[in-house]
Structure formats: C-alpha cells, structure tokens
Design a protein around this motif. Structure first.
Motif, short mmCIF file in Angstrom:
data_model
loop_
_atom_site.label_atom_id
_atom_site.label_comp_id
_atom_site.label_asym_id
_atom_site.label_seq_id
_atom_site.Cartn_x
_atom_site.Cartn_y
_atom_site.Cartn_z
N THR A 89 47.12 37.37 41.17
CA THR A 89 46.64 37.17 42.54
C THR A 89 47.74 36.52 43.38
OG1 THR A 89 45.78 34.96 42.07
CG2 THR A 89 44.29 36.82 41.67
N ALA A 90 47.48 36.45 44.68
CA ALA A 90 48.43 35.78 45.57
C ALA A 90 48.66 34.35 45.12
CB ALA A 90 47.91 35.81 47.01
N ALA A 126 43.10 34.70 51.36
CA ALA A 126 43.44 35.83 50.48
C ALA A 126 44.01 35.35 49.14
CB ALA A 126 44.45 36.74 51.18
N ALA A 127 43.80 34.09 48.81
CA ALA A 127 44.42 33.53 47.60
C ALA A 127 44.01 34.26 46.33
CB ALA A 127 44.06 32.04 47.49
N ASP A 128 42.79 34.79 46.30
CA ASP A 128 42.29 35.41 45.07
C ASP A 128 42.49 36.93 45.04
OD1 ASP A 128 41.37 32.97 44.00
OD2 ASP A 128 39.57 33.09 45.25
N ARG A 129 43.21 37.47 46.01
CA ARG A 129 43.44 38.92 46.04
C ARG A 129 44.74 39.27 45.33
NH1 ARG A 129 42.39 40.37 52.41
NH2 ARG A 129 40.46 39.16 52.69
N LYS A 130 44.71 40.39 44.63
CA LYS A 130 45.92 40.91 44.02
C LYS A 130 46.70 41.73 45.08
CE LYS A 130 44.21 40.92 39.29
NZ LYS A 130 43.93 41.69 38.06
N PRO A 131 47.99 41.97 44.84
CA PRO A 131 48.80 42.67 45.85
C PRO A 131 48.23 43.99 46.33
CG PRO A 131 50.22 41.67 44.21
CD PRO A 131 48.81 41.45 43.73
#
Length: 276
Positions: A89-90, A126-131
């Motif tokens: 994740t980010a 967006a900390a828990d989003r992957k690229p």
C-alpha cells in the motif's frame, strides 16, 4: 565558503563517445538547482552519478565533505516513473523507506510516521490503497513522500512530473516547491520544462548539446518566493528569464556545442543575472 555539494570535473565516456566532460558546479545547502538541456547531453547520467547509481569516467562528487562512492540514505531519488512496489500500500511503500532509515522502529511507529508523511502530500485518505488504485499524480505523490520520509540531505529528481497532465503537474510542482522550501531541503532536478525550472530553481544550469556536452552558463533566478504557477507569468522578470532559456535551447545550446569558446573556464562557467 565550500558548497554543500561539489561536482568536480566529472565526465562520462564510452568507446568512441564522450557524452559530457569537464562538468563542474556546486550546490549550496538548502539550494534548489535545475539542470536544463536537450536529450543526449547526459543530464540523467549526471543525476545518477550524484545518486551513486553510476560512476564518472573522470572526476568525482563530494557531498557534505564526503566523496560519493555509491547510493546512501542521505540522497533520495524521485524518478520519472513512480517506482513503487505494487504489492504494498501507499503507507507500506513509505514505511519500507522509513524502516531503512530507522531499523529499530516498531510497526506501529512506522505506520504512524508513514501516515504523517503522506498527509504532507495530501494523501492520508489513500494510505491503504495499492499503486494500482492510485492515479498517476497520486503515485508520484507517494514517491515524493517516500523520498521525504528518510529525511535526506539532498533530493534528486529526474523529470518526475513529465508524464503527468498539465493540471496535475502544476499542482505537484507547487507541492514540491512548498515542501522543499519549508524544510530548507537541498535539491537537484533535471527537466525539459522551462516553466518548471523557473518555478522551482534558485539557479538553472544550462547545458550544451552532446556529445562532449558541458555547462555553458549558470542562470540566477531572481524571482521572489513563494512562486505560484498560475501567476508566475505576471511576475516582473519572468519573461526575460523564459526568453533567455528558450533562446539557449533553440539556438545557443547547438552553436556552443563542441569546443568551448576562448577564455571559457569549466570550473567557473559564466554566471548570468538578468536585469530585474
């Protein structure tokens, strides 16, 4: 006073080809320097040498009194591509960089600090989003956050916004300007974008065409800070700076290529300060 970064006579040669040679320049602590020139003059190679990812054929680079012999955490690189690890994740991408600087920190501390750095670039949501779940601009923001997280002595940027749309690029340029100014960050960026150089740089190094490229002159940017992209063209002195750089890129980068003019000293290239 000795510069914080001292590039001393570096050259890059291959069999039958000298990309650039006799390149000398210094960067003061807290200064933002841009290198501008056409493709093929060796801009990215110079940045890679500063990062310790490449070695010069001649000469060397000294940062804070130490010669560069390889990559180190005192120099962070933001690439053209985001170079994020797609399975993280980010927050985890930033946390991984932090763990290299702070190997004794526990998971909770790394998580907290990574989120704090993401907040600085407006990505706490967006900390828990992957690229794969992030836009191009958001990916580059994560890359900037990752670089800032290790608290480098110097930021090195290789056209990090060139693949973005104009609105996103302008927003990120202002973000980098604000963050580096607030932190007193030493920064070196290569770019083809004239307005980007004027917006960000304290000094702009103008490089002749390759092969055998060299720094033709150093242009001092006298426009006051803070600089805002939307109003930059209204500032007195902007058009003179832009016209000078464009004239160099269109004409003088080519006509000055090859053998240097009589009296040219690579250790002390001409310094240009336009009338304000």
């Amino acid at each position: 006073m000795k510069p914080y970064v001292s590039v001393e006579g570096i050259a890059r040669r291959f069999p039958g080809l000298t990309v650039f040679q006799d390149v000398w320049f210094g960067i003061a602590r807290g200064e933002f320097v841009c290198l501008v020139g056409h493709s093929g003059c060796g801009k990215t190679t110079i940045l890679n040498i500063l990062a310790g990812l490449d070695s010069p054929s001649d000469g060397g680079v000294v940062v804070d009194g130490q010669e560069i012999t390889g990559p180190a955490l005192d120099r962070a690189v933001v690439f053209q591509g985001h170079a994020l690890m797609p399975w993280l994740t980010a927050e985890q991408n930033v946390g991984f960089a932090l763990s290299c600087r702070k190997p004794g920190w526990g998971r909770a501390r790394l998580r907290e600090e990574a989120r704090a750095v993401l907040a600085k670039v407006g990505l706490e949501h967006a900390a828990d989003r992957k690229p794969a779940m992030l836009s191009g601009g958001m990916k580059q923001r994560v890359g900037i956050a990752r670089a800032l997280a290790v608290q480098p002595k110097m930021m090195l940027m290789d056209e990090p916004f060139s693949a973005l749309d104009a609105l996103t690029r302008g927003s990120l340029q202002e973000e980098v300007s604000r963050l580096t100014t607030e932190a007193g960050q030493t920064a070196f960026m290569i770019t083809h974008d004239v307005d980007e150089a004027i917006l960000l740089a304290d000094r702009i190094l103008l490089m002749t065409n390759g092969p055998e490229a060299r720094i033709a002159e150093v242009l001092v940017n006298t426009l006051p800070r803070p600089r805002i992209r939307a109003t930059l063209h209204h500032q007195p002195g902007y058009h003179g700076l832009r016209d000078h750089i464009m004239d160099f890129l269109v004409t003088r980068s080519r006509t000055l290529a090859g053998a240097p003019p009589e009296g040219y000293d690579p250790r002390d290239p001409p310094i240009v300060r336009l009338a304000e």
